[in-house]
Design a protein around this motif. Structure first.
Motif, PDB file in Angstrom:
ATOM      1  N   VAL A 117       1.243   6.805   1.041  1.00 34.02           N
ATOM      2  CA  VAL A 117       0.327   5.714   0.738  1.00 34.02           C
ATOM      3  C   VAL A 117      -0.068   5.840  -0.725  1.00 34.02           C
ATOM      4  N   LEU A 118      -0.125   4.701  -1.402  1.00 33.81           N
ATOM      5  CA  LEU A 118      -0.472   4.734  -2.821  1.00 33.81           C
ATOM      6  C   LEU A 118      -1.937   5.111  -2.997  1.00 33.81           C
ATOM      7  N   ASP A 119      -2.248   5.627  -4.164  1.00 37.20           N
ATOM      8  CA  ASP A 119      -3.620   6.095  -4.404  1.00 37.20           C
ATOM      9  C   ASP A 119      -4.629   4.999  -4.160  1.00 37.20           C
ATOM     10  N   GLN A 120      -4.292   3.773  -4.596  1.00 37.92           N
ATOM     11  CA  GLN A 120      -5.322   2.743  -4.473  1.00 37.92           C
ATOM     12  C   GLN A 120      -5.563   2.341  -3.030  1.00 37.92           C
ATOM     13  N   ALA A 121      -4.615   2.619  -2.144  1.00 38.37           N
ATOM     14  CA  ALA A 121      -4.822   2.246  -0.753  1.00 38.37           C
ATOM     15  C   ALA A 121      -5.352   3.406   0.064  1.00 38.37           C
ATOM     16  N   LEU A 122      -5.650   4.522  -0.604  1.00 38.37           N
ATOM     17  CA  LEU A 122      -6.065   5.704   0.154  1.00 38.37           C
ATOM     18  C   LEU A 122      -7.347   5.455   0.924  1.00 38.37           C
ATOM     19  N   GLU A 123      -8.323   4.802   0.275  1.00 32.21           N
ATOM     20  CA  GLU A 123      -9.622   4.617   0.927  1.00 32.21           C
ATOM     21  C   GLU A 123      -9.473   3.854   2.235  1.00 32.21           C
ATOM     22  N   SER A 183       0.816  -1.212   0.000  1.00 34.56           N
ATOM     23  CA  SER A 183       0.000   0.000   0.000  1.00 34.56           C
ATOM     24  C   SER A 183       0.843   1.252   0.000  1.00 34.56           C
ATOM     25  N   PHE A 184       2.145   1.121  -0.005  1.00 33.19           N
ATOM     26  CA  PHE A 184       2.932   2.337  -0.101  1.00 33.19           C
ATOM     27  C   PHE A 184       4.223   2.016  -0.821  1.00 33.19           C
ATOM     28  N   ASN A 185       4.788   3.039  -1.365  1.00 29.64           N
ATOM     29  CA  ASN A 185       6.002   2.883  -2.158  1.00 29.64           C
ATOM     30  C   ASN A 185       7.088   3.733  -1.515  1.00 29.64           C
ATOM     31  N   PRO A 186       8.131   3.119  -1.000  1.00 20.18           N
ATOM     32  CA  PRO A 186       9.142   3.904  -0.285  1.00 20.18           C
ATOM     33  C   PRO A 186       9.805   4.955  -1.166  1.00 20.18           C
ATOM     34  N   ALA A 187       9.925   4.646  -2.454  1.00 20.02           N
ATOM     35  CA  ALA A 187      10.528   5.652  -3.340  1.00 20.02           C
ATOM     36  C   ALA A 187       9.648   6.889  -3.407  1.00 20.02           C
ATOM     37  N   SER A 208       3.357  12.604  -7.711  1.00 17.92           N
ATOM     38  CA  SER A 208       3.603  11.162  -7.749  1.00 17.92           C
ATOM     39  C   SER A 208       2.267  10.468  -7.567  1.00 17.92           C
ATOM     40  N   LEU A 209       2.292   9.142  -7.622  1.00 20.35           N
ATOM     41  CA  LEU A 209       1.036   8.407  -7.503  1.00 20.35           C
ATOM     42  C   LEU A 209       0.683   8.129  -6.059  1.00 20.35           C
ATOM     43  N   SER A 210       1.299   8.828  -5.150  1.00 22.85           N
ATOM     44  CA  SER A 210       1.025   8.547  -3.740  1.00 22.85           C
ATOM     45  C   SER A 210       0.564   9.794  -3.035  1.00 22.85           C
ATOM     46  N   TYR A 211      -0.042   9.569  -1.895  1.00 22.05           N
ATOM     47  CA  TYR A 211      -0.400  10.645  -1.002  1.00 22.05           C
ATOM     48  C   TYR A 211       0.654  10.690   0.105  1.00 22.05           C
ATOM     49  N   LEU A 212       0.979  11.915   0.501  1.00 21.84           N
ATOM     50  CA  LEU A 212       1.930  12.061   1.597  1.00 21.84           C
ATOM     51  C   LEU A 212       1.156  12.021   2.907  1.00 21.84           C
ATOM     52  N   VAL A 213       1.624  11.247   3.854  1.00 26.27           N
ATOM     53  CA  VAL A 213       0.958  11.151   5.146  1.00 26.27           C
ATOM     54  C   VAL A 213       1.903  11.707   6.194  1.00 26.27           C
ATOM     55  N   GLU A 214       1.433  12.682   6.930  1.00 24.48           N
ATOM     56  CA  GLU A 214       2.295  13.282   7.949  1.00 24.48           C
ATOM     57  C   GLU A 214       1.583  13.257   9.285  1.00 24.48           C
ATOM     58  N   LEU A 215       2.325  12.843  10.312  1.00 29.36           N
ATOM     59  CA  LEU A 215       1.787  12.849  11.673  1.00 29.36           C
ATOM     60  C   LEU A 215       2.608  13.868  12.436  1.00 29.36           C
ATOM     61  N   GLU A 238       2.240   2.786  14.903  1.00 33.52           N
ATOM     62  CA  GLU A 238       2.115   1.329  14.878  1.00 33.52           C
ATOM     63  C   GLU A 238       0.737   0.915  14.404  1.00 33.52           C
ATOM     64  N   GLN A 239      -0.276   1.675  14.824  1.00 37.37           N
ATOM     65  CA  GLN A 239      -1.631   1.276  14.469  1.00 37.37           C
ATOM     66  C   GLN A 239      -1.913   1.470  12.986  1.00 37.37           C
ATOM     67  N   LEU A 240      -1.083   2.231  12.304  1.00 37.43           N
ATOM     68  CA  LEU A 240      -1.343   2.424  10.886  1.00 37.43           C
ATOM     69  C   LEU A 240      -0.572   1.441  10.023  1.00 37.43           C
ATOM     70  N   LYS A 241       0.291   0.640  10.634  1.00 41.15           N
ATOM     71  CA  LYS A 241       0.969  -0.374   9.838  1.00 41.15           C
ATOM     72  C   LYS A 241      -0.013  -1.483   9.549  1.00 41.15           C
ATOM     73  N   PRO A 242       0.095  -2.263   8.487  1.00 39.72           N
ATOM     74  CA  PRO A 242       1.088  -2.118   7.427  1.00 39.72           C
ATOM     75  C   PRO A 242       0.640  -1.241   6.273  1.00 39.72           C
ATOM     76  N   LEU A 243      -0.446  -0.491   6.464  1.00 37.32           N
ATOM     77  CA  LEU A 243      -0.891   0.377   5.371  1.00 37.32           C
ATOM     78  C   LEU A 243       0.156   1.440   5.061  1.00 37.32           C
ATOM     79  N   VAL A 244       0.614   2.095   6.126  1.00 37.71           N
ATOM     80  CA  VAL A 244       1.580   3.180   5.949  1.00 37.71           C
ATOM     81  C   VAL A 244       2.696   2.946   6.942  1.00 37.71           C
ATOM     82  N   HIS A 245       3.919   3.201   6.504  1.00 34.63           N
ATOM     83  CA  HIS A 245       5.027   3.169   7.455  1.00 34.63           C
ATOM     84  C   HIS A 245       5.426   4.598   7.744  1.00 34.63           C
ATOM     85  N   LEU A 246       5.076   5.058   8.943  1.00 40.32           N
ATOM     86  CA  LEU A 246       5.439   6.417   9.307  1.00 40.32           C
ATOM     87  C   LEU A 246       6.782   6.367  10.004  1.00 40.32           C
TER      88      LEU A 246
END
Lengths: 268, 208
Positions: free
Chosen positions: B27-33, A175-179, B164-171, B191-199
């Motif tokens: 997070v990639l666009d398709q995983a945004l929802e 669900s995410f791309n590190p690049a 890019s094809l992703s959304y930026l997620v900032e905490l 931790e609670q947002l893994k594995p969708l997003v790695h902050l």
């Protein structure tokens, strides 16, 4: 012998009452939370409540299954006295929920058979089961068992290289791309990929009505803005528009300021 | 050059120097929802807030090496709202075990003549972008999910292309200087947002 049984019965009923009391309290606080604090409620705390409820139901089940517990099915409860008068003792015991031990509440509280709707559904289900015949039923049971054991095995033994298919499916769903992360962070941090200073080609039409613009060097050079910046002639209406141009813009402003300061306002 | 540490409140009651704790991911666009659903569940219950902002980054190059950077942000969805000017210092190198990026942060509101003023002061606009997305809150934690777009035709914020094809997620959290308790909370939320997003804390200098 009978006394021992009676004592056992009493003890188990006591513990059952206390467990049910706990369950009632948890339900009560959960309902309160849902009704009054739903704006602040988060999904993890709802899950916690459900987990608590399920744990308590589990303990009740264990208690009932305990060998020391006499079978409650063999006990019969017969109401000895029904009266439409309010009974204070009973009201206190049940926290004002059952004030009167009368003919109306007996069918509900002392019910041993399931509700009529539930009875209907059960009858339908058993009719259906009788209809399909024993072999078909057996086959269905076996299929269900196989599915369950497959699922359990998959859940209990995570193996990454089990199948090419499943591995491929898993790889297709990151669900995410590190690049991308790095690119976005760089863009927000210091404008990597954003501040392109394109060589000033034909100026966008309608942007500058200030006459010829010397195309200065495309590099972002240091601009020493001395006294010239205060007198940006002809820049008034143009200035707010100029800032919108990335890349082109720094060059233009530089040249404009140069043009302005070269006019030497004091040498008029 | 760094902003001088603001230890005493200015007489006009301006700004207090705050520290910003930051964790970033994408997070990639398709995983945004699915990410939005999860955030809606985890964060405070409020109406989902979307935003569309146009940010301009101004640079002042002094005689020494490091240019001074200011960020001016305006809302595209509420054009009459004041501009927001922000200064972000260098990330504090200190505690390697601290889980978030910590940097000095000064925020002020400004009127709509801000770009003119900055130009008069000698700043030059280095780059700009448009950020559109959603904002969530959990207590003091703020989660921003935004799509960054490059502005193609200058001055035209309609004509943009996504970076890019992703959304930026900032905490992020803003705390007054001195408190250091937030990084644990941020880490548990991340931790609670893994594995969708790695902050994680990403040092921007690494990607220069």
């Amino acid at each position: 012998m009978q006394q021992r049984e009676e004592k056992l019965l009493d003890a188990s009923v006591e513990s059952l009452i206390s467990r049910v009391g706990h369950l009632k309290n948890v339900l009560h606080s959960f309902i309160y939370k849902l009704e009054n604090e739903y704006e602040r409620l988060t999904w993890p705390s709802v899950l916690d409540n459900f987990a608590l409820l399920s744990g308590q139901l589990n303990t009740i089940n264990k208690l009932l299954r305990n060998e020391k517990t006499p079978s409650f099915r063999q006990q019969i409860i017969i109401p000895l006295l029904l009266s439409p008068d309010r009974d204070e003792e009973l009201a206190k015991l049940t926290e004002q929920r059952v004030p009167v031990f009368s003919h109306e509440i007996v069918p509900d509280h002392l019910r041993t058979k399931p509700d009529p709707e539930v009875e209907e559904q059960e009858k339908q289900l058993s009719a259906e089961a009788a209809r399909i015949g024993p072999e078909v039923a057996q086959k269905q049971i076996q299929t269900l068992n196989k599915l369950c054991s497959n699922l359990l095995e998959k859940l209990n033994n995570p193996r990454d290289d089990r199948d090419a298919d499943s591995a491929a499916i898993r790889q297709n769903k990151p669900s995410f791309n590190p690049a991308d992360t790095n690119a976005l962070v760089a863009a927000v941090g210091f404008g990597k990929g954003l501040s392109k200073c394109r060589p000033p080609g034909p100026v966008a039409p309608g942007h500058t009505g200030q006459g010829p613009i010397m195309s200065g060097g495309p590099t972002l050079q240091q601009v020493t803005i001395g006294g010239g910046s205060g007198q940006q002639q002809g820049m008034g209406p143009g200035a707010p528009q100029q800032q919108g141009q990335p890349g082109k813009m720094p060059c233009n402003i530089k040249t404009n300021i140069k043009a302005a300061s070269s006019m030497h306002p004091y040498n008029r | 050059m760094e902003a001088p540490p603001v230890s005493v409140l200015p007489i006009t009651g301006g700004t207090i120097s705050m520290m910003e704790y930051l964790l970033q991911g994408s997070v990639l666009d398709q995983a945004l929802e699915s990410l939005l659903h999860r955030l809606r569940g985890l964060c405070d219950n409020m109406e989902p807030e979307t935003f569309a902002d146009h940010e301009l980054v101004y640079l002042l190059k002094g005689q020494q090496g490091n240019p001074f950077l200011l960020r001016a942000r305006r809302s595209l969805s509420h054009p009459t709202v004041p501009w927001h000017l922000r200064y972000l210092g260098q990330p504090e190198v200190g505690d390697k075990s601290r889980h978030a990026l910590v940097r000095n942060c000064v925020d002020v509101a400004a009127s709509h003549s801000l770009p003119d003023f900055l130009n008069e002061m000698g700043f030059r606009m280095d780059h700009e972008f448009v950020a559109k997305g959603h904002i969530f809150r959990k207590g003091v934690l703020k989660v921003v999910v935004s799509k960054l777009s490059r502005i193609l035709v200058p001055e035209n914020t309609e004509n943009t292309e996504p970076l890019s094809l992703s959304y930026l997620v900032e905490l992020s959290v803003l705390v007054p200087a001195g408190q250091d308790t937030m990084s644990e909370d941020m880490r548990s939320f991340a931790e609670q947002l893994k594995p969708l997003v790695h902050l994680e804390k990403i040092d921007p200098k690494r990607h220069m």
